[in-house]
Design a protein around this motif. Sequence first.
Motif, mmCIF file in Angstrom:
data_model
loop_
_atom_site.group_PDB
_atom_site.id
_atom_site.type_symbol
_atom_site.label_atom_id
_atom_site.label_comp_id
_atom_site.label_asym_id
_atom_site.label_seq_id
_atom_site.Cartn_x
_atom_site.Cartn_y
_atom_site.Cartn_z
ATOM 1 N N PRO A 109 45.643 19.521 22.187
ATOM 2 C CA PRO A 109 46.108 20.421 21.475
ATOM 3 C C PRO A 109 46.471 19.937 19.789
ATOM 4 O O PRO A 109 46.162 20.684 18.749
ATOM 5 C CB PRO A 109 47.277 20.875 21.812
ATOM 6 C CG PRO A 109 47.151 20.643 23.271
ATOM 7 C CD PRO A 109 46.484 19.229 23.514
ATOM 8 N N LEU B 63 44.461 20.993 16.417
ATOM 9 C CA LEU B 63 45.059 21.428 15.264
ATOM 10 C C LEU B 63 44.687 20.376 14.094
ATOM 11 O O LEU B 63 44.520 21.074 12.887
ATOM 12 C CB LEU B 63 46.716 21.574 15.452
ATOM 13 C CG LEU B 63 47.060 22.596 16.284
ATOM 14 C CD1 LEU B 63 48.723 22.378 16.760
ATOM 15 C CD2 LEU B 63 47.076 23.780 15.629
ATOM 16 N N THR B 64 44.807 19.070 14.190
ATOM 17 C CA THR B 64 44.374 18.283 13.138
ATOM 18 C C THR B 64 42.815 18.567 12.580
ATOM 19 O O THR B 64 42.628 18.551 11.423
ATOM 20 C CB THR B 64 44.648 16.850 13.117
ATOM 21 O OG1 THR B 64 44.049 16.516 14.482
ATOM 22 C CG2 THR B 64 46.006 16.678 13.546
ATOM 23 N N ALA C 119 42.830 21.814 10.581
ATOM 24 C CA ALA C 119 43.581 21.489 9.160
ATOM 25 C C ALA C 119 42.558 20.735 8.612
ATOM 26 O O ALA C 119 42.466 21.214 7.132
ATOM 27 C CB ALA C 119 44.896 20.770 9.787
#
Length: 264
Positions: A245, A249-250, A253
Amino acid sequence: MQNRSILTVCKGAIVGGTMLVPGVSGGTMAIILGIYDQLVHAVASFRRQPRQNLLFLFLFCVGGGLGMLLFSRPLLSLLNAFPLPMGYFFIGAVAGSIPMIYQKSQPSSFSWHVPVYVLAGVVIVSLFSVLPTGVISSTGSWQPLLLIVTGIVAAAALVLPGISVSYLLLMLGLYDKTIAAISHLQFSFLLPLFIGLCIGILLVTKILERLMDRHPRPTYLVILGFMLASIASVFPGLPSLAVAPACVLTFAAGFFIIYRLSKL
């Protein structure tokens, strides 16, 4: 004008800070930040607008130097502490810039030339991975001359996106010495390396500017291949379920930030 100058310094700091991270290309980061073309033209065509180009390059170099001093060690620490999420952030950043690079190639329609040029860029970057390790790690009376030659070779890695100058220094056995020389301001080591970099940058940017102006489509497609190949150098491996997860997310981003910046 003042806001543009501050932005140039900030972009230089980001490029300088990431340039010393093994596997991350300063040229790739410059493309991601939308400052690459301006850098190439400012160096290659310096005499056309010397005052404007000198100011731009000065501000960028000031930012690059600050970035090396302030951000390179924290970035390396983050990579050591969180290798998978940080690796996926860089991959996301590269992926987010791909649409911009493809548009710069001025595509009229898709043809068989597109994958061929992209593949050529991937192959060129891959050739750097077969360099023998520790070629110029020795010391002696020949070291200043060897450092100048190293600087000329490193200039190609510095200018061309997808080729990490820090990875090249690792292959040549000079990465640790360069980091130590920067930290301790060892000018006897840094000066010949800097001279070689200046010579190499002038040569490479002249060639690159001419290719961008006369053959933009193949040039930017090859650069796209450089950037795709750079993903392999920062790929940290597949994450476990516990870390997945954070990696998603990174990655998202990095992709979103750079994609939005490229749209601006």
